[in-house]
Design an enzyme around this catalytic site. Structure first.
Site, PDB file in Angstrom:
ATOM      1  N   LYS A  44       0.805  -1.222   0.000  1.00  0.00           N
ATOM      2  CA  LYS A  44       0.000   0.000   0.000  1.00  0.00           C
ATOM      3  C   LYS A  44       0.840   1.276   0.000  1.00  0.00           C
ATOM      4  CE  LYS A  44      -4.022  -2.147   0.317  1.00  0.00           C
ATOM      5  NZ  LYS A  44      -5.063  -2.082  -0.709  1.00  0.00           N
ATOM      6  N   ASP A  45       2.116   1.173   0.333  1.00  0.00           N
ATOM      7  CA  ASP A  45       2.984   2.364   0.281  1.00  0.00           C
ATOM      8  C   ASP A  45       2.981   2.975  -1.115  1.00  0.00           C
ATOM      9  OD1 ASP A  45       3.618   1.698   2.858  1.00  0.00           O
ATOM     10  OD2 ASP A  45       5.733   1.286   2.494  1.00  0.00           O
TER      11      ASP A  45
END
Length: 453
Positions: A44-45
């Site tokens: 998700k970064d």
């Protein structure tokens, strides 16, 4: 000198690792894209940075603003890193089924965490979708990320994750397998890979309680398929705009138990400490094994780190409570071994019914053996007490001996579980175990059900 100007520059270029023992029955080369190597320890970064930068570029997010998002934890962590580096405030709205570790980590990196109930409709004002939207409307100078419908999510994986996988496999990838939640990863990677080679198959991993598989196969959004589930990070009770079903060749569903069991197996068999959705992906991969041939190159994506699940899938007590540990339970003593040190709660014949009720409430139990100076002489359970109360509102002040039923049957620790089970009837909800030396323990229907695998 070789260094990054800030932590955001270290996102991406995660390793591709060959899986061995855990996929031994799959006749293909299986590679794991291990996204825990990102600084926020999850895939998700990537999309967190992309969504923020796109919002900055078109003016939706202004300097000094507040970022607001409903998250299962990992997107929140990515947004927290961006918020720290770029000087924004962050409010994360999270459902109560998410692990405590995820909530603690978000608070540790400066996010305000708002916890909402899981088992409510998406349109319910208490749901984390609704609360996120409401907070965005009420908070001045704020921006609601909405990772489900924000197409920058998909674009991040089209621009980064897809090209990385294509390059790392030298274009030899034949299948991509990934858990589906917001849909950004499968849609972004899938779009890029199919543009490179339309024959590449894209498979989504779904969970029971989610609508994706049936909707993909029939076009029907079946609300009967929606119910609460344990697996984190995949499945939905909505259809996010980021899920491009036209790019997905198929879905397979994985049970909560299998997802949890295989999460632990990955650590034990491959020395890769990853999260709950990775376990679901591996079990899903095994369910799809007939689709793979010896020359195929199958890439499965591991979303996040196992450190966020140490109180859940990596905790024996948590697994045991849910019947997820495959333990060999053959005798009465096997059923009670995990709580054998607990005191047996009893009530005496001359005590009042109110005392039994108070004990049931205090210890959260439904059955209590009744004793006198000679030993066990009866029993009471909440059903008996309820019936007695309906018949006589003053029953609470009567002695137990006037409402008690027959004593619970008694067995030895070595009694086979099959024999113990036969002692449970409509009239009898518990069995006592004689541990000798004057010690006894109780087995309830709940204990027997919990022992069933």
């Amino acid at each position: 000198m070789d260094f990054s100007n800030n932590i955001l520059e270290t996102i991406g270029n995660t390793p591709l690792v060959k899986l061995n023992k855990i996929v031994a029955e799959i006749d293909a080369l299986v590679l794991a894209k291990v996204e825990t190597f990102n600084p926020g320890n999850s895939v998700k970064d990537r999309m967190a940075v992309k969504m923020v930068e796109d919002a900055e570029a078109d003016g939706r997010l202004k300097p000094g603003g507040t970022i607001i998002e409903g998250t299962s934890g990992n997107t929140g962590m990515g947004l927290a890193l961006v918020a720290i580096i770029k000087g924004y405030k962050l409010i994360c709205v999270i459902s109560d089924k998410q692990s405590k570790e995820k909530m603690d980590i978000l608070r540790a990196v400066g996010a305000k965490v708002v916890v909402c109930p899981t088992n409510v409709e998406p349109t319910d004002p208490r749901s984390y979708y609704s609360v996120s939207k409401r907070l965005a409307e009420e908070t001045p100078n704020s921006w609601y990320v909405n990772q489900y419908d924000n197409l920058s999510n998909t674009l991040a994986h089209y621009e980064q994750t897809g090209p990385e996988i294509w390059k790392q496999t030298d274009g030899k990838i034949t299948h991509f397998v990934v858990g589906v939640g917001t849909g950004g990863t499968i849609s972004g990677v899938g779009k890029y890979l199919k543009e490179k080679n339309p024959n590449i198959k894209i498979w989504g991993i779904d969970t029971y309680g989610s609508v994706f598989k049936k909707y993909h196969e029939t076009g029907i959004f079946d609300e009967n398929e929606i119910y609460s589930y344990i697996t984190e990070g995949i499945g939905e009770d909505i259809l996010p705009k980021n899920v491009d079903f036209s790019l997905i060749d198929g879905f397979t569903k994985v049970t909560d138990k299998d997802a949890a069991v295989y999460t632990r197996k990955i650590a034990l068999e491959e020395a890769i400490f990853v999260g709950n959705s990775a376990g679901a992906c591996i079990k899903g991969l095994l369910q799809l094994k007939e689709h793979f041939k010896p020359d195929d190159v199958v890439v499965v994506l591991f979303h996040d780190s196992g450190s966020r699940y140490v109180g859940k899938m990596f905790n024996d007590d948590w697994m045991r409570e849910r019947g997820f540990l495959d333990e060999n339970i053959t005798k009465a003593e096997d059923v009670i071994k995990d709580h054998i040190d607990k005191e047996l709660i009893v009530v005496r014949t001359e005590e009042l019914v109110s005392h039994a009720i108070e004990r049931m409430r205090k210890y959260k139990i439904s059955q209590i053996p009744v004793v006198d100076i000679n030993g066990f002489v009866g029993s009471v359970d909440e059903t008996d007490l309820f019936r007695s109360y309906v018949a006589d509102k003053n029953v609470a002040e009567k002695p137990i001996k006037e409402v008690m039923g027959k004593p619970f049957p008694m067995v030895k620790p070595g009694t086979p579980i099959e024999e113990v089970s036969k002692l449970f009837t409509k009239e009898n909800d518990a069995v006592l175990v004689d541990l000798e030396n004057g010690n006894y323990h109780i087995i309830t229907k709940y204990d027997i059900i919990g022992a069933i695998k």
